[in-house]
Write an enzyme that holds these catalytic residues in place. Structure first.
Site, PDB file in Angstrom:
ATOM      1  N   ASP A  42       2.389  20.619  34.051  1.00 51.72           N
ATOM      2  CA  ASP A  42       3.031  19.389  33.595  1.00 51.72           C
ATOM      3  C   ASP A  42       2.626  18.236  34.513  1.00 51.72           C
ATOM      4  O   ASP A  42       2.180  17.170  34.074  1.00 51.72           O
ATOM      5  CB  ASP A  42       4.560  19.609  33.637  1.00 51.72           C
ATOM      6  CG  ASP A  42       5.322  18.475  32.996  1.00 51.72           C
ATOM      7  OD1 ASP A  42       4.682  17.613  32.372  1.00 51.72           O
ATOM      8  OD2 ASP A  42       6.555  18.442  33.135  1.00 51.72           O
TER       9      ASP A  42
ATOM     10  N   LYS B   2       0.937  28.708  43.824  1.00 48.79           N
ATOM     11  CA  LYS B   2       1.495  28.455  45.157  1.00 48.79           C
ATOM     12  C   LYS B   2       1.739  29.843  45.769  1.00 48.79           C
ATOM     13  O   LYS B   2       2.861  30.217  46.132  1.00 48.79           O
ATOM     14  CB  LYS B   2       2.790  27.637  45.011  1.00 48.79           C
ATOM     15  CG  LYS B   2       3.376  27.125  46.296  1.00 48.79           C
ATOM     16  CD  LYS B   2       2.559  26.018  46.939  1.00 48.79           C
ATOM     17  CE  LYS B   2       3.200  25.596  48.250  1.00 48.79           C
ATOM     18  NZ  LYS B   2       2.316  24.743  49.069  1.00 48.79           N
TER      19      LYS B   2
ATOM     20  N   TYR C 107      10.961  25.819  33.554  1.00 53.12           N
ATOM     21  CA  TYR C 107      11.598  25.038  32.491  1.00 53.12           C
ATOM     22  C   TYR C 107      12.365  25.923  31.504  1.00 53.12           C
ATOM     23  O   TYR C 107      13.151  25.426  30.712  1.00 53.12           O
ATOM     24  CB  TYR C 107      10.552  24.209  31.720  1.00 53.12           C
ATOM     25  CG  TYR C 107       9.849  23.157  32.554  1.00 53.12           C
ATOM     26  CD1 TYR C 107      10.254  22.880  33.857  1.00 53.12           C
ATOM     27  CD2 TYR C 107       8.787  22.439  32.041  1.00 53.12           C
ATOM     28  CE1 TYR C 107       9.614  21.928  34.623  1.00 53.12           C
ATOM     29  CE2 TYR C 107       8.133  21.479  32.802  1.00 53.12           C
ATOM     30  CZ  TYR C 107       8.546  21.230  34.102  1.00 53.12           C
ATOM     31  OH  TYR C 107       7.901  20.277  34.854  1.00 53.12           O
TER      32      TYR C 107
ATOM     33  N   ASP D 127      -0.595  15.232  33.904  1.00 52.34           N
ATOM     34  CA  ASP D 127      -0.312  13.790  33.911  1.00 52.34           C
ATOM     35  C   ASP D 127      -1.172  13.083  34.959  1.00 52.34           C
ATOM     36  O   ASP D 127      -1.681  11.986  34.728  1.00 52.34           O
ATOM     37  CB  ASP D 127       1.176  13.530  34.192  1.00 52.34           C
ATOM     38  CG  ASP D 127       1.976  13.493  32.887  1.00 52.34           C
ATOM     39  OD1 ASP D 127       1.398  13.787  31.825  1.00 52.34           O
ATOM     40  OD2 ASP D 127       3.182  13.178  32.938  1.00 52.34           O
TER      41      ASP D 127
ATOM     42  N   ASP E 157      -0.797  22.143  45.799  1.00 51.38           N
ATOM     43  CA  ASP E 157      -0.793  20.892  46.578  1.00 51.38           C
ATOM     44  C   ASP E 157      -2.229  20.433  46.846  1.00 51.38           C
ATOM     45  O   ASP E 157      -2.548  19.246  46.750  1.00 51.38           O
ATOM     46  CB  ASP E 157       0.012  21.034  47.880  1.00 51.38           C
ATOM     47  CG  ASP E 157      -0.123  22.409  48.526  1.00 51.38           C
ATOM     48  OD1 ASP E 157      -0.803  23.277  47.947  1.00 51.38           O
ATOM     49  OD2 ASP E 157       0.439  22.615  49.613  1.00 51.38           O
TER      50      ASP E 157
END
Ligand code: NAD
Length: 394
Positions: A285, A229, A180, A289, A261
């Site tokens: 992020d 990852k 980001y 959520d 994942d």
């Protein structure tokens, strides 16, 4: 704040006497010194002023019971600041926030389709104030707990046998680096549009969030799951290495690694396995959520953003809910629990934080509910009544 200078210097020189030091520190803190806590409040927009008022009520009850001295200073941010000052956050407001020990926020923003605030250029809109504040305060660690209250289990969208085990997860997300904040551009090459986003982390950025993660784990079940990852990304391989280096200093905390994942799947399959999930910006992020969804109740979820001192910005995870603003029906619990996080993480007042969390448990157990979490057989209360009930149970 509360420790006199001589004691601080003594402690610094005699770090090895940590057991004794802890005892004497707590003696000073609890018995002889009133903590003076300076808190900047940002009521904000929509339901913000209503829920912050209730969090202040509860904090005042804490101060009364445990003998602390609270000083609240309100500042404007978001739409309220646009209306009063023509910009979403003033320099003066930033200075006030910086001068405090911590910041407690409601929420900012209005109805994004109808509010005139959203006719303004992006850097003048309410959210620009929050981004600017986070940047000015160097808040790099975001903490979002996802706790399933047994009383609210019916709202959990997971299968009964999974929700029965309950869960209490702390998602620790790096907030100022990664994809980001990396360099980005869109170009046209040979008539083909190409967009590039860059994911970079240096070891210092990883180390400081990892240290926070292990420190937070020490206040919980001492288990860190670092999510990356690393089978694909270099940034993740560095992440894993640095987290392992930091772990050496925390032999009492159990560390494991999980690919992002797999973590997304495990959160819905077996959330009870997690304590602290430590991860980079974008993964955090998305996972935070997901974790908040499985609790089923947005009005119950607090959050904190910390810098490398004890300073933090504490706010509910939800927005300003303009659809229910001014009707005394909002759920103040997420903001009250954010205040509990402030007591725990900025002020090291674990007992006081426990008292606030226990008050929430008690009120739920007694069957009081705001409209968003109402179920059959419970007693419906408004925002201010819920705040009073919580304050009475401190
Ligand atoms: P929202 O979280 O404000 O509301 C979503 C739904 O949940 C609404 O139906 C609302 O009534 C309900 N809700 C939220 N909090 C509640 C509470 N405490 N008690 C009872 N019900 C509650 O999300 P939104 O509608 O997408 O956004 C509204 C505004 O909030 C927008 O301007 C958005 O940009 C802003 N926002 C601000 C923050 C922040 O200040 N950090 C975060 C998210 C959204």
């Amino acid at each position: 704040m509360y420790v006199p200078v001589f004691w601080y210097l003594f402690k610094e020189r005699h770090r090895k006497m940590s057991f004794l030091s802890g005892r004497i520190d707590s003696f000073f803190k609890k018995e002889y010194f009133i903590m003076k806590l300076s808190i900047t409040c940002i009521p904000g927009d929509g339901i913000g002023p209503e829920i912050v008022a209730q969090a202040k009520n509860v904090l005042n009850a804490v101060a009364e019971k445990y003998g602390h001295d609270l000083c609240f200073t309100d500042i404007l941010m978001g739409g309220a600041s646009i209306d009063a000052c023509g910009e979403p956050l003033t320099e003066e407001a930033i200075a006030t926030a910086k001068a405090a020990d911590a910041v407690l926020m409601g929420s900012i923003g209005g109805n994004t389709s109808t509010s005139p605030w959203y006719q303004l250029p992006p850097d003048k809109r309410p959210e620009a104030g929050l981004l600017r504040l986070r940047k000015s305060l160097n808040l790099f660690a975001n903490l979002r707990p996802a706790l399933l209250y047994q009383e609210l289990r019916a709202a959990c969208p997971l299968k009964e046998e999974i929700s029965a085990a309950g869960f209490d997860i702390m998602i620790m997300r790096e907030l100022t680096g990664g994809l980001y904040f990396g360099e980005r551009r869109t170009v046209v090459e040979n008539g083909v549009r190409r967009a590039v986003d860059t994911l970079t982390y240096d070891e210092n950025e990883i180390r400081r969030i990892a240290v926070k993660g292990f420190e937070i784990a020490r206040k919980r079940k001492r288990k860190v799951t670092s999510v990356d990852k690393a089978n694909v990304l270099d940034s993740s391989r560095l992440w894993r290495k640095v987290v392992e280096e930091v772990a050496v200093d925390y032999p009492d905390v159990e560390l494991s690694h999980m690919l992002v994942d797999n973590c997304a799947m495990q959160l819905v399959k077996d959330p009870a396995q997690f304590d602290v999930i430590l991860t980079e910006n974008m993964f955090g992020d998305i996972l935070s959520d997901e974790a908040s969804m499985i609790t089923g109740s947005i009005g119950m979820l607090p959050s904190a953003s910390l810098n490398d001192t004890r300073f933090g910005l504490y706010e509910p995870s939800h927005g300003s809910a303009p659809d229910i603003a001014g009707r005394d029906i909002a759920n103040p619990i997420a903001t009250v629990l954010s205040a509990a996080m402030m007591l725990r993480y900025s002020f090291d007042l674990d007992q006081e934080a426990d008292a606030v969390e226990a008050a929430v448990q008690a009120v739920l157990k007694e069957g009081y509910r705001t409209a968003d979490i109402m179920s059959e057989g419970c007693t419906l209360v408004g925002c201010s009544r819920m705040g009073s009930l919580l304050a009475e149970r401190i």
